[in-house]
Motif scaffolding. Structure first.
Motif, PDB file in Angstrom:
ATOM      1  N   TYR A 220       0.912  -1.139  -0.044  1.00 23.46           N
ATOM      2  CA  TYR A 220      -0.041  -0.157   0.002  1.00 23.46           C
ATOM      3  C   TYR A 220       0.906   1.116  -0.005  1.00 23.46           C
ATOM      4  O   TYR A 220       2.171   1.218   0.164  1.00 23.46           O
ATOM      5  CB  TYR A 220      -0.832  -0.029   1.404  1.00 23.46           C
ATOM      6  CG  TYR A 220      -0.295   0.112   2.407  1.00 23.46           C
ATOM      7  CD1 TYR A 220      -0.061   1.530   3.074  1.00 23.46           C
ATOM      8  CD2 TYR A 220       0.354  -0.910   3.289  1.00 23.46           C
ATOM      9  CE1 TYR A 220       0.313   1.777   4.421  1.00 23.46           C
ATOM     10  CE2 TYR A 220       0.830  -0.709   4.565  1.00 23.46           C
ATOM     11  CZ  TYR A 220       1.108   0.336   5.203  1.00 23.46           C
ATOM     12  OH  TYR A 220       1.573   0.707   6.195  1.00 23.46           O
ATOM     13  N   ILE A 221       0.227   2.418  -0.239  1.00 21.67           N
ATOM     14  CA  ILE A 221       0.995   3.748  -0.078  1.00 21.67           C
ATOM     15  C   ILE A 221       0.573   4.527   1.186  1.00 21.67           C
ATOM     16  O   ILE A 221      -0.687   4.150   1.526  1.00 21.67           O
ATOM     17  CB  ILE A 221       0.922   4.462  -1.332  1.00 21.67           C
ATOM     18  CG1 ILE A 221      -0.781   4.644  -1.836  1.00 21.67           C
ATOM     19  CG2 ILE A 221       1.356   3.735  -2.607  1.00 21.67           C
ATOM     20  CD1 ILE A 221      -0.869   5.546  -2.967  1.00 21.67           C
ATOM     21  N   PRO A 222       1.375   5.372   1.419  1.00 18.49           N
ATOM     22  CA  PRO A 222       1.040   6.211   2.865  1.00 18.49           C
ATOM     23  C   PRO A 222      -0.515   6.710   2.672  1.00 18.49           C
ATOM     24  O   PRO A 222      -1.081   6.783   3.783  1.00 18.49           O
ATOM     25  CB  PRO A 222       1.833   7.253   2.663  1.00 18.49           C
ATOM     26  CG  PRO A 222       3.343   6.570   2.236  1.00 18.49           C
ATOM     27  CD  PRO A 222       2.552   5.797   1.203  1.00 18.49           C
ATOM     28  N   SER A 223      -0.906   7.113   1.590  1.00 16.56           N
ATOM     29  CA  SER A 223      -2.337   7.561   1.282  1.00 16.56           C
ATOM     30  C   SER A 223      -3.482   6.707   1.771  1.00 16.56           C
ATOM     31  O   SER A 223      -4.420   6.878   2.188  1.00 16.56           O
ATOM     32  CB  SER A 223      -2.670   8.279   0.262  1.00 16.56           C
ATOM     33  OG  SER A 223      -2.500   7.313  -0.858  1.00 16.56           O
ATOM     34  N   GLN A 224      -3.160   5.297   1.799  1.00 16.64           N
ATOM     35  CA  GLN A 224      -4.114   4.168   1.833  1.00 16.64           C
ATOM     36  C   GLN A 224      -3.771   3.340   3.178  1.00 16.64           C
ATOM     37  O   GLN A 224      -4.380   2.239   3.656  1.00 16.64           O
ATOM     38  CB  GLN A 224      -3.804   3.143   0.975  1.00 16.64           C
ATOM     39  CG  GLN A 224      -4.149   3.539  -0.513  1.00 16.64           C
ATOM     40  CD  GLN A 224      -3.641   2.466  -1.445  1.00 16.64           C
ATOM     41  OE1 GLN A 224      -2.801   2.030  -1.631  1.00 16.64           O
ATOM     42  NE2 GLN A 224      -4.720   2.291  -2.704  1.00 16.64           N
ATOM     43  N   LYS A 225      -3.029   4.073   4.315  1.00 14.28           N
ATOM     44  CA  LYS A 225      -2.575   3.524   5.660  1.00 14.28           C
ATOM     45  C   LYS A 225      -3.961   3.131   6.105  1.00 14.28           C
ATOM     46  O   LYS A 225      -3.983   2.006   6.980  1.00 14.28           O
ATOM     47  CB  LYS A 225      -1.767   4.496   6.333  1.00 14.28           C
ATOM     48  CG  LYS A 225      -1.334   3.818   7.598  1.00 14.28           C
ATOM     49  CD  LYS A 225      -0.053   4.608   8.317  1.00 14.28           C
ATOM     50  CE  LYS A 225       0.301   3.901   9.616  1.00 14.28           C
ATOM     51  NZ  LYS A 225       1.400   4.617  10.278  1.00 14.28           N
ATOM     52  N   LYS A 226      -5.040   4.064   6.155  1.00 16.40           N
ATOM     53  CA  LYS A 226      -6.242   3.543   6.992  1.00 16.40           C
ATOM     54  C   LYS A 226      -6.827   2.486   6.482  1.00 16.40           C
ATOM     55  O   LYS A 226      -7.307   1.829   7.532  1.00 16.40           O
ATOM     56  CB  LYS A 226      -7.110   4.944   6.667  1.00 16.40           C
ATOM     57  CG  LYS A 226      -8.383   5.056   7.585  1.00 16.40           C
ATOM     58  CD  LYS A 226      -9.140   6.231   7.366  1.00 16.40           C
ATOM     59  CE  LYS A 226     -10.518   6.129   8.344  1.00 16.40           C
ATOM     60  NZ  LYS A 226     -11.381   7.224   7.720  1.00 16.40           N
ATOM     61  N   GLU A 227      -6.891   2.394   5.205  1.00 18.24           N
ATOM     62  CA  GLU A 227      -7.560   1.035   4.581  1.00 18.24           C
ATOM     63  C   GLU A 227      -6.775   0.047   4.879  1.00 18.24           C
ATOM     64  O   GLU A 227      -7.286  -1.258   5.135  1.00 18.24           O
ATOM     65  CB  GLU A 227      -7.676   1.186   3.029  1.00 18.24           C
ATOM     66  CG  GLU A 227      -8.655   2.395   2.671  1.00 18.24           C
ATOM     67  CD  GLU A 227      -8.077   3.659   2.790  1.00 18.24           C
ATOM     68  OE1 GLU A 227      -7.075   3.911   2.795  1.00 18.24           O
ATOM     69  OE2 GLU A 227      -8.912   4.723   2.198  1.00 18.24           O
TER      70      GLU A 227
END
Length: 362
Positions: A220-227
């Protein structure tokens, strides 16, 4: 002879279209071949022996006609003898027409007769491509040039020994034990309608870890950490202990060097899975309910590379659903794709590729 190959969008497509470059260098070994790609996709084709140069573009180059015209002027100066448009949309068709290339090959569409000198129908032979019709589509673009099309060609990614060493060093720095199995997880698709529900993915990972005791890396990439965290939180405590959720690659090329040391890659179909296969890493692929599995199940042999699709288990769900509605119904169909359906195939994949570390499933 100077050749330009165009496939500027989508990482999986950029990688798949490298087989065109392989064929062109077989047919024209002394030719200079440039590949026009979106800038961040260059990581997939570095050190590729069939590619002599890269023309890196951004999506903004194609947003307006003025951008296409400006780019075409740059291409005209290179005086290409041959151009192959593997992307096949109206913007790259216009670029092809304005490029000045003497011979231009593209797929049959309403604008084809205006843009290309040679038009190919996108109808790959399923008897040749029992898996991965997307490969056949690419190779058809070389058929006007040779009677000796190498239909067996597969996408490959090339890493240097130094890069592999750097990948191993990075893994050690994350406290990962390379004496134990390590698996990359394509935990998220490119969007929600290509992502197995988080709770379902968690159950798949629970089953997988119980059988293999594998360490897991999440792609994943940092912007997808929540998911990514949501999937982690849905996993059992035993599985969570095996997940290195904060260890993610800072770039695509770094990701490739890491995957090259993995025992396998599992999860949602997409770029990460295609990259793993191109590195010859065993792959267990979960297809979105609306994606045509026959197009993208590249290299499938039901052993080293194995994929699952809702239609495999519940074909009646598709009986009265027109193909155009599948994408709109993707989230609803995903609810029917319960993990238990795929457990038999997952166990078979584990047995084939993790047999030396396999333990009893719970």
């Amino acid at each position: 002879m100077r050749i330009l190959l165009i496939q500027y969008q989508m990482l999986g497509d950029v990688l798949t279209s490298t087989i065109i470059a392989d064929q062109l260098k077989i047919t024209f070994p002394d030719a200079h071949l440039d590949y026009l790609v979106i800038a961040h996709a260059d990581a997939l084709v570095q050190h590729h022996p069939a590619i002599d140069g890269l023309i890196k573009v951004s999506k903004f180059d194609f947003d307006k006609m003025s951008g296409v015209i400006s780019l075409s002027r740059k291409l005209k100066h290179k005086k290409y003898d041959l151009l192959i448009d593997a992307y096949g949309k109206n913007n790259t068709a216009l670029l092809s027409l304005l490029s000045g290339a003497k011979q231009r090959i593209g797929y049959h569409k309403w604008f084809s007769s205006l843009a290309y000198t040679d038009v190919v129908k996108n109808t790959p032979d399923p008897s040749i491509y029992k898996t991965g019709l997307a490969l056949g589509s690419r190779m058809l673009l070389t058929s006007p040039l040779t009677k000796d099309v190498q239909w067996h060609l597969k996408p490959k990614i090339y890493l240097t020994d130094l890069e592999k060493a750097e990948g191993k060093k990075w893994l050690y720095q994350q406290d990962i034990d390379l004496e134990q199995p390590l698996t990359m997880v394509s935990v998220l698709g490119s969007n929600k309608n290509k992502t197995l529900p988080y709770a379902y993915m968690a159950k798949v990972l629970d089953r997988f870890v119980a059988a293999t005791a594998s360490q897991l890396l999440f792609n994943y990439i940092p912007s997808q950490k929540k998911e990514a965290q949501a999937v982690f939180d849905s996993c059992s405590a035993q599985t969570q202990q095996q997940i290195f959720i904060h260890a993610f690659a800072p770039s695509i090329r770094d990701f490739l060097t890491i995957v090259s040391h993995c025992t396998g890659i599992i999860g949602n179909e997409g770029g990460a899975i295609n990259m793993g296969k191109a590195l010859d890493i065993p792959a267990f692929t979960i297809f979105s309910p609306w994606i045509n599995k026959a197009s993208w199940n590249v290299n499938e042999d039901d052993k080293r590379h194995l994929s699952v699709h809702l239609k495999d288990y519940r074909p009646k769900l598709y009986d009265n659903l027109p193909p155009k509605q599948l994408k709109a119904q993707a989230i609803k169909l995903y609810q029917q794709f319960i993990p238990e359906l795929m457990f038999g195939d997952l166990d078979r994949f584990i047995k084939e590729n993790y047999s030396s570390v396999m333990i009893s499933s719970k």
